[in-house]
Design a protein around this motif. Structure first.
Motif, PDB file in Angstrom:
ATOM      1  N   GLN A  13       7.249  59.918   5.627  1.00 27.26           N
ATOM      2  CA  GLN A  13       8.397  60.474   4.913  1.00 27.26           C
ATOM      3  C   GLN A  13       9.345  61.219   5.850  1.00 27.26           C
ATOM      4  O   GLN A  13      10.512  61.422   5.536  1.00 27.26           O
ATOM      5  N   ASP A  16      12.513  59.357   6.640  1.00 27.82           N
ATOM      6  CA  ASP A  16      13.590  59.492   5.647  1.00 27.82           C
ATOM      7  C   ASP A  16      14.263  60.850   5.773  1.00 27.82           C
ATOM      8  O   ASP A  16      15.491  60.970   5.686  1.00 27.82           O
ATOM      9  N   ILE A  17      13.426  61.871   5.981  1.00 28.86           N
ATOM     10  CA  ILE A  17      13.969  63.225   6.091  1.00 28.86           C
ATOM     11  C   ILE A  17      14.922  63.300   7.279  1.00 28.86           C
ATOM     12  O   ILE A  17      15.990  63.890   7.216  1.00 28.86           O
ATOM     13  N   LYS A  18      14.535  62.636   8.368  1.00 29.91           N
ATOM     14  CA  LYS A  18      15.380  62.653   9.572  1.00 29.91           C
ATOM     15  C   LYS A  18      16.745  62.013   9.278  1.00 29.91           C
ATOM     16  O   LYS A  18      17.786  62.572   9.612  1.00 29.91           O
ATOM     17  N   SER A  19      16.734  60.843   8.600  1.00 32.69           N
ATOM     18  CA  SER A  19      18.016  60.172   8.412  1.00 32.69           C
ATOM     19  C   SER A  19      18.865  60.953   7.404  1.00 32.69           C
ATOM     20  O   SER A  19      20.087  61.039   7.530  1.00 32.69           O
ATOM     21  N   ASP A  20      18.207  61.573   6.434  1.00 27.62           N
ATOM     22  CA  ASP A  20      18.902  62.401   5.468  1.00 27.62           C
ATOM     23  C   ASP A  20      19.573  63.593   6.153  1.00 27.62           C
ATOM     24  O   ASP A  20      20.736  63.929   5.881  1.00 27.62           O
ATOM     25  N   LEU A  21      18.843  64.165   7.064  1.00 27.45           N
ATOM     26  CA  LEU A  21      19.347  65.336   7.787  1.00 27.45           C
ATOM     27  C   LEU A  21      20.519  64.940   8.684  1.00 27.45           C
ATOM     28  O   LEU A  21      21.501  65.673   8.818  1.00 27.45           O
ATOM     29  N   THR A  22      20.419  63.742   9.276  1.00 27.41           N
ATOM     30  CA  THR A  22      21.519  63.247  10.109  1.00 27.41           C
ATOM     31  C   THR A  22      22.802  63.188   9.269  1.00 27.41           C
ATOM     32  O   THR A  22      23.857  63.656   9.704  1.00 27.41           O
ATOM     33  N   HIS A  23      22.685  62.636   8.057  1.00 24.10           N
ATOM     34  CA  HIS A  23      23.874  62.531   7.204  1.00 24.10           C
ATOM     35  C   HIS A  23      24.431  63.903   6.858  1.00 24.10           C
ATOM     36  O   HIS A  23      25.630  64.133   6.925  1.00 24.10           O
ATOM     37  N   SER A  24      23.531  64.819   6.513  1.00 28.66           N
ATOM     38  CA  SER A  24      24.000  66.162   6.127  1.00 28.66           C
ATOM     39  C   SER A  24      24.680  66.861   7.294  1.00 28.66           C
ATOM     40  O   SER A  24      25.703  67.530   7.124  1.00 28.66           O
ATOM     41  N   LYS A  99      18.082  71.020   3.410  1.00 28.74           N
ATOM     42  CA  LYS A  99      17.481  69.858   4.096  1.00 28.74           C
ATOM     43  C   LYS A  99      16.595  70.336   5.244  1.00 28.74           C
ATOM     44  O   LYS A  99      15.539  69.763   5.514  1.00 28.74           O
TER      45      LYS A  99
END
Ligand SMILES: O=C(O)CCC(=O)C(=O)O
Ligand SMILES: [Fe+2]
Length: 530
Positions: A13, A16-24, A99
């Motif tokens: 998981q 996913d957290i990494k890519s989510d954080l990249t977007h934020s 995040k």
């Protein structure tokens, strides 16, 4: 999730957290840039006004048109600034903060470092075997592992990692770490492990560092024995090379560790020859007549059976899906208080699934009942476990805690369903009898934990070896003693135990195991199946 490392499923998981954080982060950056643009533009607007008016304020005021223009321009700048302040980028910052909360904390890093140490101890690996490309570690990372090894009393590993740290530093790798930190750690190991004057020479270089609180240590009785010839970094390196590592290896777990490495299996060719495979219908169980179970004797004394293709891949997927949201750190009973606690003895996450949660869980339970002939009404729910990095379960009994106290609800038998293959490591080993069972996806193994006397069969001491490469999913079904004594045809007929094919002998243990049962004597006399 506050602990990722104890389940590989949770580790995934993080991607996913990494890519989510990249977007934020990207979003926050563009918000900030936008704010800066607007602010800069407001400043430019303001500058352009003041250029025209700074010379003679009188002219500006006396001409109503220029006055109007001046006020209007100022007003526009005001509006622009209002807009900037109203645009609430703190909201974006809040999102970013929330995040960030999902990121692994220090404990996770320490947990993984400890897993590395454990794997290294168990599989007898040198740090250099583990840190070459592609996963090369830098000196700071090597040193962190050394510190964790030291905190967990794994001094042998700590020294190996200090050596590795120094090797990297020597090769010119960049590091935040200082020489003095390495020396301090090494000194501490010296005092704790060797406790002998000849080992203390390594503390000598610390004399150069005034502000450390090494003085009380050095002033101890050992001080006098510092060896003159180890005074510097090179001297320490020499000391480390000459160090007798073998004295530091943990020995108490050797049986378990060796089995995990595939050594010390105690099966003889003569006994092996007698182990058979067969199709079984559970002595004519209607459920198994058209689809007999593939039964293999994996071990003779005590009997351990494996059922191949016990569970299908799609059933495994359903069970994994149901457990995912429930996975939490697996616990063990504290030998003193009996309370459940989380410990490095067991590094995995587990979830309980009841029969009612899905027809699949019910089906698995029924299949166990069909094959074993045992009563599932008193069995525990299905316990699903996903092991983490270096995930393991140290030697234990399933029906008793470490100090010999039996569980209130005795577990007569264990059915262990393998829901994954494991690339390297992760076997289930029995140190007492020298057996090692490889996880094989879809298969299930079964053994009895109790003897006829009702006591734990100590031969069933077992452990889950650390997973070295790959992921490991299992499901445990613990069958309880209570309830099995009533396995009989019906209430009117004289009590009879229905004997199933392969545990003809084992089944007869129930009468004595369930000693509190009033029907004990009757059952005892009816045991005709031995
Ligand atoms: O995962 C394994 O191989 C064994 C697990 C086990 O012994 C347990 O959960 O009690
Ligand atoms: Fe177990």
């Amino acid at each position: 999730i506050d602990e990722f490392y104890s389940s590989t499923d949770h580790m995934t998981q993080l991607i996913d957290i990494k890519s989510d954080l990249t977007h934020s982060l990207q979003f926050y950056i563009s918000s900030l840039e936008n704010q800066i643009d607007l602010t800069r533009r407001a400043l430019q607007d303001l500058d352009s006004i003041s250029d025209d008016t700074s010379k003679d304020p009188e002219i500006l005021i006396s001409n109503p048109l220029t006055a109007y223009k001046f006020v209007r321009q100022l007003r526009n700048v005001g509006t622009a600034i209002e807009k900037i302040t109203k645009k609430n980028i703190s909201k974006d910052l809040d999102i970013l903060m929330s995040k960030t909360q999902l990121l692994p904390n220090e404990n996770n890093l320490d947990g993984i470092a400890l897993a590395i140490v454990r794997l290294q101890e168990l599989y007898r690996l040198e740090p250099k075997d583990m840190t070459e490309t592609p996963s090369a570690l830098n000196p700071d990372e090597c040193f962190h592992i050394a510190m964790i090894a030291h905190q967990n009393q794994q001094f042998h590993c700590a020294i190996l990692w200090i050596q590795e740290t120094m090797r990297k530093l020597h090769d010119g790798a960049e590091a935040v770490l200082t020489e003095q930190k390495v020396l301090t750690l090494l000194t501490s190991i010296q005092f704790q492990v060797l406790n002998q004057p000849s080992a203390l020479g390594v503390t000598q270089p610390l004399l150069h560092y005034d502000h450390l609180n090494w003085k009380p240590i050095l002033q101890s009785a050992y001080t006098n024995s510092l060896i003159e010839n180890i005074k510097n970094w090179d001297g320490m390196q020499h000391f480390l090379t000459a160090f007798d590592m073998s004295s530091l290896h943990r020995t108490w777990q050797n049986g378990y560790e060796a089995l995990c490495r595939g050594q010390g299996i105690k099966m003889t060719p003569a006994r092996q020859k007698n182990l058979v495979c067969r199709y079984t219908t559970g002595q004519g169980n209607p459920q198994l007549i058209y689809a007999p179970a593939k039964e293999e004797e994996e071990w003779d004394e005590p009997l351990i059976l494996r059922y191949h293709d016990f569970i299908s891949l799609s059933e495994i997927e359903v069970i994994k899906r149901l457990s995912r949201p429930k996975l939490s750190r697996a616990k063990v009973s504290d030998p003193v208080t009996g309370k459940l606690m989380s410990t490095t003895l067991r590094v995995s996450k587990s979830a309980w699934l009841s029969k009612d949660e899905s027809p699949v869980v019910g089906r698995v339970s029924q299949r166990i009942a069909d094959i074993t002939g045992l009563d599932m009404d008193t069995a525990e729910d299905l316990q699903v476990a996903n092991y983490g990095i270096g995930g393991q379960y140290e030697p234990h009994y399933d029906s008793m805690v470490a100090n010999g106290v039996p569980f209130t609800e005795r577990r007569i038998a264990t059915v262990l369903v393998y829901m994954s293959d494991v690339e390297v490591g992760g076997s289930t080993v029995f140190p007492d009898i020298g057996a090692a069972l490889q996880p094989k996806i879809g298969s299930a193994v079964i053994w009895f934990n109790l003897l006829k006397s009702g006591e734990e069969d100590t031969r069933t001491l077992h452990a889950a070896c650390p997973v070295f490469v790959g992921t490991k999913w299992v499901a445990n079904k613990w069958i309880c003693c209570r309830g099995q004594e009533f396995r009989r045809r019906d209430k009117t007929v004289r009590r009879r135990i229905i004997c199933k094919p392969w545990f003809v002998v084992e089944i007869c243990i129930w009468y004595s195991v369930c000693q509190n049962n009033e029907e004990e004597t009757a059952l005892e006399t009816s045991v005709s199946c031995i």
